[in-house]
Motif scaffolding. Structure first.
Motif, PDB file in Angstrom:
ATOM      1  N   LEU A 189       0.852  -0.861  -0.068  1.00 14.99           N
ATOM      2  CA  LEU A 189      -0.082  -0.303  -0.077  1.00 14.99           C
ATOM      3  C   LEU A 189       1.032   0.945   0.073  1.00 14.99           C
ATOM      4  CD1 LEU A 189      -3.167  -0.682   2.859  1.00 14.99           C
ATOM      5  CD2 LEU A 189      -3.347  -1.022   0.156  1.00 14.99           C
ATOM      6  N   ILE A 190       2.184   1.378   0.639  1.00 14.74           N
ATOM      7  CA  ILE A 190       2.926   2.455   0.629  1.00 14.74           C
ATOM      8  C   ILE A 190       3.387   2.697  -0.636  1.00 14.74           C
ATOM      9  CG2 ILE A 190       5.394   3.330   1.618  1.00 14.74           C
ATOM     10  CD1 ILE A 190       4.583   2.038   4.339  1.00 14.74           C
ATOM     11  N   ILE A 191       3.924   0.971  -1.355  1.00 17.09           N
ATOM     12  CA  ILE A 191       3.958   1.552  -2.660  1.00 17.09           C
ATOM     13  C   ILE A 191       2.831   1.859  -4.370  1.00 17.09           C
ATOM     14  CG2 ILE A 191       4.887   0.204  -4.403  1.00 17.09           C
ATOM     15  CD1 ILE A 191       6.623  -2.084  -2.968  1.00 17.09           C
ATOM     16  N   ASP A 192       2.192   1.673  -3.192  1.00 15.97           N
ATOM     17  CA  ASP A 192       0.880   1.998  -4.242  1.00 15.97           C
ATOM     18  C   ASP A 192       0.494   3.964  -3.678  1.00 15.97           C
ATOM     19  OD1 ASP A 192      -0.197   0.171  -5.405  1.00 15.97           O
ATOM     20  OD2 ASP A 192      -2.040  -0.651  -3.978  1.00 15.97           O
ATOM     21  N   GLY A 193       0.839   4.390  -2.443  1.00 18.61           N
ATOM     22  CA  GLY A 193       1.128   5.635  -2.387  1.00 18.61           C
ATOM     23  C   GLY A 193       2.013   6.313  -3.150  1.00 18.61           C
ATOM     24  N   LEU A 194       3.017   5.742  -3.407  1.00 22.93           N
ATOM     25  CA  LEU A 194       4.406   6.242  -3.903  1.00 22.93           C
ATOM     26  C   LEU A 194       3.784   6.299  -4.973  1.00 22.93           C
ATOM     27  CD1 LEU A 194       7.710   5.080  -1.702  1.00 22.93           C
ATOM     28  CD2 LEU A 194       6.971   6.799  -1.716  1.00 22.93           C
ATOM     29  N   VAL A 195       4.087   5.606  -5.751  1.00 20.40           N
ATOM     30  CA  VAL A 195       3.422   5.496  -6.885  1.00 20.40           C
ATOM     31  C   VAL A 195       2.892   6.556  -7.750  1.00 20.40           C
ATOM     32  CG1 VAL A 195       2.614   4.005  -9.447  1.00 20.40           C
ATOM     33  CG2 VAL A 195       4.123   2.710  -7.935  1.00 20.40           C
ATOM     34  N   LEU A 196       1.371   6.554  -7.455  1.00 21.97           N
ATOM     35  CA  LEU A 196       0.440   8.055  -7.441  1.00 21.97           C
ATOM     36  C   LEU A 196       1.147   8.938  -7.072  1.00 21.97           C
ATOM     37  CD1 LEU A 196      -2.079   8.111  -8.492  1.00 21.97           C
ATOM     38  CD2 LEU A 196      -2.893   8.371  -6.106  1.00 21.97           C
ATOM     39  N   LEU A 197       2.057   9.449  -5.744  1.00 19.13           N
ATOM     40  CA  LEU A 197       2.154  10.791  -5.787  1.00 19.13           C
ATOM     41  C   LEU A 197       3.889  10.650  -6.784  1.00 19.13           C
ATOM     42  CD1 LEU A 197       2.473  13.020  -3.392  1.00 19.13           C
ATOM     43  CD2 LEU A 197       4.455  11.971  -2.409  1.00 19.13           C
ATOM     44  N   GLY A 198       4.296  10.454  -6.479  1.00 18.95           N
ATOM     45  CA  GLY A 198       5.569  10.440  -8.180  1.00 18.95           C
ATOM     46  C   GLY A 198       5.116  10.683  -9.186  1.00 18.95           C
ATOM     47  N   GLY A 199       3.799  10.227  -9.727  1.00 19.47           N
ATOM     48  CA  GLY A 199       3.468   9.983 -11.607  1.00 19.47           C
ATOM     49  C   GLY A 199       2.649  11.611 -11.472  1.00 19.47           C
ATOM     50  N   MET A 200       1.494  11.457 -10.331  1.00 25.45           N
ATOM     51  CA  MET A 200       0.888  12.456 -10.632  1.00 25.45           C
ATOM     52  C   MET A 200       2.094  13.722  -9.969  1.00 25.45           C
ATOM     53  SD  MET A 200      -1.902  11.610 -11.399  1.00 25.45           S
ATOM     54  CE  MET A 200      -1.098  11.092 -11.999  1.00 25.45           C
ATOM     55  N   ALA A 201       3.045  13.799  -9.287  1.00 21.14           N
ATOM     56  CA  ALA A 201       3.977  14.998  -9.105  1.00 21.14           C
ATOM     57  C   ALA A 201       4.596  15.019 -10.770  1.00 21.14           C
ATOM     58  CB  ALA A 201       5.494  15.184  -8.207  1.00 21.14           C
ATOM     59  N   PHE A 202       4.948  14.251 -11.794  1.00 15.21           N
ATOM     60  CA  PHE A 202       5.627  14.577 -12.704  1.00 15.21           C
ATOM     61  C   PHE A 202       4.128  14.986 -13.738  1.00 15.21           C
ATOM     62  CE2 PHE A 202       6.585  12.403 -17.364  1.00 15.21           C
ATOM     63  CZ  PHE A 202       7.401  13.042 -17.835  1.00 15.21           C
ATOM     64  N   CYS A 203       3.603  14.364 -13.301  1.00 17.93           N
ATOM     65  CA  CYS A 203       2.017  14.801 -14.285  1.00 17.93           C
ATOM     66  C   CYS A 203       2.257  16.363 -14.529  1.00 17.93           C
ATOM     67  CB  CYS A 203       0.900  13.969 -14.595  1.00 17.93           C
ATOM     68  SG  CYS A 203       1.454  12.400 -15.102  1.00 17.93           S
ATOM     69  N   GLN A 204       2.525  16.613 -12.927  1.00 20.13           N
ATOM     70  CA  GLN A 204       2.122  18.595 -12.670  1.00 20.13           C
ATOM     71  C   GLN A 204       3.338  19.010 -13.482  1.00 20.13           C
ATOM     72  OE1 GLN A 204      -0.372  19.656 -10.937  1.00 20.13           O
ATOM     73  NE2 GLN A 204       0.009  21.020 -11.083  1.00 20.13           N
ATOM     74  N   THR A 205       4.195  19.134 -13.576  1.00 22.61           N
ATOM     75  CA  THR A 205       5.457  19.521 -13.772  1.00 22.61           C
ATOM     76  C   THR A 205       5.298  19.377 -15.938  1.00 22.61           C
ATOM     77  OG1 THR A 205       7.027  17.478 -14.876  1.00 22.61           O
ATOM     78  CG2 THR A 205       6.864  18.859 -12.064  1.00 22.61           C
ATOM     79  N   LEU A 206       4.431  18.311 -16.408  1.00 26.80           N
ATOM     80  CA  LEU A 206       4.261  18.544 -17.943  1.00 26.80           C
ATOM     81  C   LEU A 206       3.262  19.503 -17.933  1.00 26.80           C
ATOM     82  CD1 LEU A 206       3.630  14.655 -18.363  1.00 26.80           C
ATOM     83  CD2 LEU A 206       5.681  15.893 -18.726  1.00 26.80           C
ATOM     84  N   ILE A 207       2.111  20.155 -16.797  1.00 22.35           N
ATOM     85  CA  ILE A 207       1.509  20.973 -17.315  1.00 22.35           C
ATOM     86  C   ILE A 207       1.651  22.471 -18.155  1.00 22.35           C
ATOM     87  CG2 ILE A 207      -0.583  22.663 -16.415  1.00 22.35           C
ATOM     88  CD1 ILE A 207      -1.254  19.905 -14.244  1.00 22.35           C
ATOM     89  N   ASP A 208       2.964  22.884 -18.143  1.00 27.00           N
ATOM     90  CA  ASP A 208       3.015  23.822 -18.407  1.00 27.00           C
ATOM     91  C   ASP A 208       3.720  24.081 -19.797  1.00 27.00           C
ATOM     92  OD1 ASP A 208       3.318  25.379 -15.550  1.00 27.00           O
ATOM     93  OD2 ASP A 208       5.373  24.435 -15.637  1.00 27.00           O
ATOM     94  N   ASP A 209       3.462  22.750 -19.770  1.00 22.59           N
ATOM     95  CA  ASP A 209       4.169  22.356 -21.511  1.00 22.59           C
ATOM     96  C   ASP A 209       2.862  22.156 -22.764  1.00 22.59           C
ATOM     97  OD1 ASP A 209       6.631  22.779 -21.251  1.00 22.59           O
ATOM     98  OD2 ASP A 209       6.429  21.106 -20.805  1.00 22.59           O
ATOM     99  N   ILE A 210       1.236  21.693 -22.456  1.00 22.33           N
ATOM    100  CA  ILE A 210       0.512  21.248 -22.797  1.00 22.33           C
ATOM    101  C   ILE A 210      -0.505  22.787 -23.541  1.00 22.33           C
ATOM    102  CG2 ILE A 210      -1.695  20.785 -22.286  1.00 22.33           C
ATOM    103  CD1 ILE A 210      -0.926  19.515 -20.250  1.00 22.33           C
ATOM    104  N   ALA A 211      -0.350  22.486 -25.335  1.00 27.80           N
ATOM    105  CA  ALA A 211      -1.032  23.140 -25.894  1.00 27.80           C
ATOM    106  C   ALA A 211      -2.445  24.231 -24.864  1.00 27.80           C
ATOM    107  CB  ALA A 211      -1.230  22.723 -27.330  1.00 27.80           C
ATOM    108  N   GLU A 212      -2.802  25.503 -25.560  1.00 26.46           N
ATOM    109  CA  GLU A 212      -3.444  25.740 -24.885  1.00 26.46           C
ATOM    110  C   GLU A 212      -4.572  25.794 -25.018  1.00 26.46           C
ATOM    111  OE1 GLU A 212      -4.828  28.768 -22.215  1.00 26.46           O
ATOM    112  OE2 GLU A 212      -2.729  28.650 -22.831  1.00 26.46           O
ATOM    113  N   PRO A 213      -4.954  24.845 -26.211  1.00 23.19           N
ATOM    114  CA  PRO A 213      -6.302  24.523 -26.791  1.00 23.19           C
ATOM    115  C   PRO A 213      -7.197  23.435 -25.617  1.00 23.19           C
ATOM    116  CG  PRO A 213      -5.412  25.255 -28.163  1.00 23.19           C
ATOM    117  CD  PRO A 213      -4.533  25.238 -27.415  1.00 23.19           C
TER     118      PRO A 213
END
Length: 148
Positions: free
Chosen positions: A84-108
């Motif tokens: 369960l801790i690994i589940d939380g780490l995967v989700l936290l790390g993956g969503m932190a990575f996705c948060q860094t990608l938001i700046d590069d997404i096209a405006e539309p």
């Protein structure tokens, strides 16, 4: 092996799949839809896909993690707690990575769902950590001695 162990492994697989599909969708949205060769309507693209990914991956993964916790909460298990801790780490790390990608997404493609999804699931990873730690701290009950 116990059923709870396999359910924990399945939940890890679903959580990893969720992180991979959301990050690949965010990377796909880097290109401007007006210059792309694919005819994509940005208004009806991101929200339905993200909701589909949530219902296909993270919902079953959360259910598997919850069932693994419920099955082992009375006797405690360091293995299931670690899963369960690994589940939380995967989700936290993956969503932190996705948060860094938001700046590069096209405006539309920028919608409320695209903006709120990573912080929402980063917040949802905290209860998963809590239940994993709680499961690791449960001690097995001692057998009662029969004196008579």
């Amino acid at each position: 092996m116990q059923l709870e162990y396999w359910l924990g492994l399945g939940s890890i697989a679903f959580f990893v799949l969720f992180v991979l599909v959301v990050s690949s969708l965010y990377i796909f949205m880097f290109d401007d839809p007006n210059t792309s060769d694919l005819p994509i309507d940005p208004d009806n693209f991101a929200n339905p896909k993200l909701l589909q990914f949530i219902s296909i991956t993270i919902a079953p993964g959360g259910i598997l993690a919850a069932v693994a916790f419920i099955l082992s909460k009375y006797y405690g298990s360091k293995k299931i707690g670690a899963l369960l801790i690994i589940d939380g780490l995967v989700l936290l790390g993956g969503m932190a990575f996705c948060q860094t990608l938001i700046d590069d997404i096209a405006e539309p493609y920028i919608t409320d769902t695209v903006l709120i999804l990573p912080p929402l699931f980063m917040g949802l990873s905290i209860p998963i950590f809590f239940f994993g730690i709680r499961l690791m701290k449960v001690r097995k009950p001692r057998p009662k001695k029969e004196y008579f």
